[in-house]
Design a protein around this motif. Structure first.
Motif, PDB file in Angstrom:
ATOM      1  N   LEU A  13      -1.647 -16.129 -20.349  1.00  0.00           N
ATOM      2  CA  LEU A  13      -2.147 -17.019 -21.394  1.00  0.00           C
ATOM      3  C   LEU A  13      -3.493 -16.516 -21.897  1.00  0.00           C
ATOM      4  O   LEU A  13      -4.393 -16.240 -21.100  1.00  0.00           O
ATOM      5  CB  LEU A  13      -2.314 -18.438 -20.852  1.00  0.00           C
ATOM      6  CG  LEU A  13      -1.087 -19.018 -20.144  1.00  0.00           C
ATOM      7  CD1 LEU A  13      -1.447 -20.274 -19.387  1.00  0.00           C
ATOM      8  CD2 LEU A  13       0.000 -19.280 -21.150  1.00  0.00           C
ATOM      9  N   ILE A  14      -3.642 -16.423 -23.192  1.00  0.00           N
ATOM     10  CA  ILE A  14      -4.907 -16.006 -23.803  1.00  0.00           C
ATOM     11  C   ILE A  14      -5.472 -17.201 -24.566  1.00  0.00           C
ATOM     12  O   ILE A  14      -4.780 -17.835 -25.351  1.00  0.00           O
ATOM     13  CB  ILE A  14      -4.689 -14.818 -24.778  1.00  0.00           C
ATOM     14  CG1 ILE A  14      -4.073 -13.623 -24.055  1.00  0.00           C
ATOM     15  CG2 ILE A  14      -6.005 -14.442 -25.457  1.00  0.00           C
ATOM     16  CD1 ILE A  14      -4.950 -12.964 -23.029  1.00  0.00           C
ATOM     17  N   GLY A  15      -6.746 -17.517 -24.316  1.00  0.00           N
ATOM     18  CA  GLY A  15      -7.398 -18.607 -25.040  1.00  0.00           C
ATOM     19  C   GLY A  15      -7.028 -19.991 -24.540  1.00  0.00           C
ATOM     20  O   GLY A  15      -7.067 -20.949 -25.316  1.00  0.00           O
ATOM     21  N   LEU A  16      -6.667 -20.104 -23.265  1.00  0.00           N
ATOM     22  CA  LEU A  16      -6.315 -21.418 -22.709  1.00  0.00           C
ATOM     23  C   LEU A  16      -7.510 -22.358 -22.829  1.00  0.00           C
ATOM     24  O   LEU A  16      -8.601 -22.062 -22.338  1.00  0.00           O
ATOM     25  CB  LEU A  16      -5.902 -21.281 -21.244  1.00  0.00           C
ATOM     26  CG  LEU A  16      -5.612 -22.585 -20.495  1.00  0.00           C
ATOM     27  CD1 LEU A  16      -4.410 -23.303 -21.098  1.00  0.00           C
ATOM     28  CD2 LEU A  16      -5.382 -22.311 -19.021  1.00  0.00           C
ATOM     29  N   GLU A  17      -7.311 -23.468 -23.496  1.00  0.00           N
ATOM     30  CA  GLU A  17      -8.373 -24.468 -23.679  1.00  0.00           C
ATOM     31  C   GLU A  17      -8.243 -25.530 -22.597  1.00  0.00           C
ATOM     32  O   GLU A  17      -7.195 -26.169 -22.465  1.00  0.00           O
ATOM     33  CB  GLU A  17      -8.283 -25.115 -25.062  1.00  0.00           C
ATOM     34  CG  GLU A  17      -8.554 -24.164 -26.207  1.00  0.00           C
ATOM     35  CD  GLU A  17      -9.982 -23.627 -26.232  1.00  0.00           C
ATOM     36  OE1 GLU A  17     -10.905 -24.305 -25.719  1.00  0.00           O
ATOM     37  OE2 GLU A  17     -10.169 -22.514 -26.755  1.00  0.00           O
ATOM     38  N   ALA A  18      -9.299 -25.684 -21.817  1.00  0.00           N
ATOM     39  CA  ALA A  18      -9.323 -26.689 -20.760  1.00  0.00           C
ATOM     40  C   ALA A  18     -10.769 -27.078 -20.514  1.00  0.00           C
ATOM     41  O   ALA A  18     -11.686 -26.269 -20.686  1.00  0.00           O
ATOM     42  CB  ALA A  18      -8.698 -26.133 -19.487  1.00  0.00           C
ATOM     43  N   LYS A  19     -10.967 -28.326 -20.104  1.00  0.00           N
ATOM     44  CA  LYS A  19     -12.322 -28.833 -19.876  1.00  0.00           C
ATOM     45  C   LYS A  19     -12.809 -28.581 -18.464  1.00  0.00           C
ATOM     46  O   LYS A  19     -14.007 -28.553 -18.209  1.00  0.00           O
ATOM     47  CB  LYS A  19     -12.371 -30.329 -20.173  1.00  0.00           C
ATOM     48  CG  LYS A  19     -12.107 -30.686 -21.612  1.00  0.00           C
ATOM     49  CD  LYS A  19     -12.219 -32.184 -21.818  1.00  0.00           C
ATOM     50  CE  LYS A  19     -11.737 -32.562 -23.191  1.00  0.00           C
ATOM     51  NZ  LYS A  19     -10.429 -33.176 -23.196  1.00  0.00           N
ATOM     52  N   ASN A  20     -11.841 -28.422 -17.520  1.00  0.00           N
ATOM     53  CA  ASN A  20     -12.240 -28.299 -16.118  1.00  0.00           C
ATOM     54  C   ASN A  20     -11.149 -27.586 -15.319  1.00  0.00           C
ATOM     55  O   ASN A  20     -10.078 -27.277 -15.838  1.00  0.00           O
ATOM     56  CB  ASN A  20     -12.534 -29.687 -15.532  1.00  0.00           C
ATOM     57  CG  ASN A  20     -11.375 -30.648 -15.723  1.00  0.00           C
ATOM     58  OD1 ASN A  20     -10.220 -30.316 -15.468  1.00  0.00           O
ATOM     59  ND2 ASN A  20     -11.678 -31.847 -16.212  1.00  0.00           N
ATOM     60  N   LEU A  83      -9.518 -17.937 -20.346  1.00  0.00           N
ATOM     61  CA  LEU A  83      -9.873 -19.252 -20.864  1.00  0.00           C
ATOM     62  C   LEU A  83     -10.577 -19.138 -22.213  1.00  0.00           C
ATOM     63  O   LEU A  83     -11.319 -18.180 -22.456  1.00  0.00           O
ATOM     64  CB  LEU A  83     -10.756 -19.989 -19.867  1.00  0.00           C
ATOM     65  CG  LEU A  83     -10.180 -20.124 -18.451  1.00  0.00           C
ATOM     66  CD1 LEU A  83     -11.144 -20.899 -17.558  1.00  0.00           C
ATOM     67  CD2 LEU A  83      -8.811 -20.782 -18.467  1.00  0.00           C
ATOM     68  N   GLY A  84     -10.346 -20.130 -23.049  1.00  0.00           N
ATOM     69  CA  GLY A  84     -11.016 -20.181 -24.344  1.00  0.00           C
ATOM     70  C   GLY A  84     -12.493 -20.481 -24.204  1.00  0.00           C
ATOM     71  O   GLY A  84     -13.305 -20.100 -25.045  1.00  0.00           O
TER      72      GLY A  84
END
Length: 148
Positions: A13-20, A83-84
């Protein structure tokens, strides 16, 4: 690398958006579930978090290697996410994480396969050239090529 046959392009996965950390693990596990590598999403996620409670999997240099040995794993594999945005992981160097390598290991795997995969990944991540190469990968194909 033994992990070569455990890394599959569809699990990168490229640019996975997650807060934590929780969101990162849940999103990566969901991809493994969708791709047929795990049979029970909740069980696998729980097994990963049980491991996380024992010791941080944030190894430094912006890298984390969470892992779960679980009856929910159909085929042992490694999911990889760039990660994004960096995420706090209680890493050994106290720096946030930008790359996550989630190991999904079958409980039935024999001879400590998960320990070999973990050791190989850890060794590779100690190599500054390897870390630079994965951090410079701009897309899924480039990252895949750096990993195999």
């Amino acid at each position: 690398m033994t992990t070569t046959n455990k890394v599959h392009k569809e699990n990168i996965l490229i640019g996975l958006e997650a807060k934590n950390k929780t969101e990162v693990i849940e999103e990566m596990a969901a991809v493994l579930y969708q791709n047929g590598y795990i049979s029970d999403l909740a069980t696998f996620i729980n097994d990963v978090f049980i491991r996380e409670e024992h010791m941080t999997t944030g190894i430094g240099k912006g890298l984390a290697i969470p892992h779960g040995k679980s009856d929910a794993v159909v085929h042992s594999t490694v999911a990889v996410a760039r990660l994004g945005n960096k995420v706090e992981w209680q890493s050994l160097d106290e720096q946030p994480v930008e790359f996550v390598f989630l190991l999904a290991i079958k409980n039935q795997d024999k001879n400590g396969e998960h320990l070999r995969i973990l050791a190989e990944l850890s060794e590779k991540m100690m190599d500054d050239d390897f870390v630079t190469q994965i951090k410079q990968a701009k897309d899924q194909e480039m990252l895949y090529q750096a990993l195999i």
